[in-house]
Design a protein around this motif. Sequence first.
Motif, PDB file in Angstrom:
ATOM      1  N   VAL A 158      38.817  28.143  37.633  1.00 19.14           N
ATOM      2  CA  VAL A 158      39.705  27.548  36.632  1.00 19.14           C
ATOM      3  C   VAL A 158      41.001  27.217  37.357  1.00 19.14           C
ATOM      4  N   THR A 159      41.734  26.236  36.847  1.00 14.11           N
ATOM      5  CA  THR A 159      43.020  25.953  37.471  1.00 14.11           C
ATOM      6  C   THR A 159      44.052  26.955  36.956  1.00 14.11           C
ATOM      7  N   ALA A 160      45.086  27.158  37.754  1.00 11.58           N
ATOM      8  CA  ALA A 160      46.283  27.887  37.301  1.00 11.58           C
ATOM      9  C   ALA A 160      47.429  27.349  38.132  1.00 11.58           C
ATOM     10  N   TYR A 161      48.624  27.395  37.554  1.00 11.36           N
ATOM     11  CA  TYR A 161      49.785  26.825  38.255  1.00 11.36           C
ATOM     12  C   TYR A 161      50.981  27.765  38.197  1.00 11.36           C
ATOM     13  N   ASP A 162      50.771  28.959  37.598  1.00 10.46           N
ATOM     14  CA  ASP A 162      51.899  29.892  37.461  1.00 10.46           C
ATOM     15  C   ASP A 162      51.383  31.327  37.503  1.00 10.46           C
ATOM     16  N   TYR A 163      52.322  32.262  37.630  1.00 10.78           N
ATOM     17  CA  TYR A 163      52.029  33.689  37.781  1.00 10.78           C
ATOM     18  C   TYR A 163      51.243  34.243  36.587  1.00 10.78           C
ATOM     19  N   THR A 164      51.741  33.966  35.376  1.00 11.15           N
ATOM     20  CA  THR A 164      51.142  34.585  34.180  1.00 11.15           C
ATOM     21  C   THR A 164      49.706  34.124  33.974  1.00 11.15           C
ATOM     22  N   THR A 165      49.489  32.820  34.071  1.00 11.65           N
ATOM     23  CA  THR A 165      48.129  32.295  33.859  1.00 11.65           C
ATOM     24  C   THR A 165      47.182  32.822  34.935  1.00 11.65           C
ATOM     25  N   ALA A 166      47.678  32.876  36.174  1.00 12.26           N
ATOM     26  CA  ALA A 166      46.831  33.384  37.267  1.00 12.26           C
ATOM     27  C   ALA A 166      46.446  34.839  36.990  1.00 12.26           C
ATOM     28  N   ALA A 167      47.411  35.628  36.507  1.00  9.64           N
ATOM     29  CA  ALA A 167      47.130  37.048  36.234  1.00  9.64           C
ATOM     30  C   ALA A 167      46.093  37.177  35.111  1.00  9.64           C
ATOM     31  N   ILE A 168      46.227  36.366  34.049  1.00  8.25           N
ATOM     32  CA  ILE A 168      45.267  36.451  32.934  1.00  8.25           C
ATOM     33  C   ILE A 168      43.884  36.008  33.398  1.00  8.25           C
ATOM     34  N   ALA A 169      43.826  34.917  34.165  1.00  8.04           N
ATOM     35  CA  ALA A 169      42.518  34.431  34.651  1.00  8.04           C
ATOM     36  C   ALA A 169      41.869  35.480  35.547  1.00  8.04           C
ATOM     37  N   SER A 170      42.676  36.073  36.406  1.00  7.80           N
ATOM     38  CA  SER A 170      42.154  37.078  37.329  1.00  7.80           C
ATOM     39  C   SER A 170      41.651  38.311  36.563  1.00  7.80           C
ATOM     40  N   GLU A 171      42.457  38.794  35.613  1.00  5.78           N
ATOM     41  CA  GLU A 171      42.048  39.961  34.815  1.00  5.78           C
ATOM     42  C   GLU A 171      40.776  39.662  34.015  1.00  5.78           C
ATOM     43  N   SER A 172      40.572  38.376  33.682  1.00  4.60           N
ATOM     44  CA  SER A 172      39.382  37.996  32.901  1.00  4.60           C
ATOM     45  C   SER A 172      38.118  37.961  33.749  1.00  4.60           C
ATOM     46  N   GLY A 173      38.300  38.041  35.073  1.00  2.27           N
ATOM     47  CA  GLY A 173      37.132  38.113  35.950  1.00  2.27           C
ATOM     48  C   GLY A 173      36.692  36.789  36.554  1.00  2.27           C
ATOM     49  N   ILE A 174      37.581  35.816  36.591  1.00  4.26           N
ATOM     50  CA  ILE A 174      37.232  34.517  37.187  1.00  4.26           C
ATOM     51  C   ILE A 174      36.980  34.713  38.694  1.00  4.26           C
ATOM     52  N   ASP A 175      36.048  33.950  39.261  1.00  8.28           N
ATOM     53  CA  ASP A 175      35.742  34.117  40.688  1.00  8.28           C
ATOM     54  C   ASP A 175      36.802  33.479  41.582  1.00  8.28           C
TER      55      ASP A 175
END
Length: 281
Positions: A21-38
């Motif tokens: 998934v794309t991310a462009y900021d700290y918060t979104t990256a943290a949520i995507a990562s916590e959600s288990g994105i590869d």
Amino acid sequence: MKHTVLTLQKMKEDGEKITMVTAYDYTTAAIASESGIDTILVGDSLGMTMLGYDDTLAVTMDDMIHHARAVTRGAGDTFVICDMPFMSYQASVYDAVTNAGRIMKESGANAVKIEGGANIYDSIAAIVDASIPVCGHIGMTPQSVNAMGGFKVQGKDIKKAQQLIEDARAFEDAGAFMVTLECVPSRLSEIITRELSIPTIGIGAGAGCDGQVLVYQDMLNMFPGHQAKFVKHFAEVGEEMRKGFKAYISEVKEGVFPSDEHSFKIDDEVIENLELGKIRK
Ligand code: KIV
């Protein structure tokens, strides 16, 4: 588990789908990562989604590095790929290696992504030679929107389909670890995925790819602009944000927020002394 180019390769071999998934900021990256994105892609789509441009052409190296640094701080163990922006690699092999190196050193990303194919073979090989993992991007390559005459599905006739297969092979032969296929007919993506030993990641390229990527504002229905046919809304975050902003506006206007619960206390005695005129002049 932190993915590497090797574990992503193994996922293809094991038939396990890769999520991106794309991310462009700290918060979104943290949520995507916590959600288990590869994997997280810091796409130059940030030109549209974060900066409000009509396309990706105006995005600079500094823009990419600024956003990618925020993403890598939030991404934890998630593998981060950063797009190389328009004209940071097209003019020369020297530019390509120097700018890829700058992205890796200054952003902390794990890999770079570049658009093209056989036409930039030497640059792909030179970046890989500098020990920088490269993800290719073929099909509808947004940095070529003017040359392509718009954002259109690619590879629909035999000549163009053959060219896409050659571009995908060029990435693999030059040492890329992964290739993104954008707006490619599903059956052609299946052939490309079968022909390559490295993973393919599709966006508008059907279910036959080794993985899928979407722009997060598209998949969460946050982006007010045009939505491509391949976008599916997995949540209504835009609507939830609108609801939240409206509730906040009306509570502030009506004096409901902030209540005591969201305010700080002070001893009554201090206030009494103030009221009695004991404020120091
Ligand atoms: O910039 C981007 O977000 C991309 C994806 C659409 C693949 O390149």
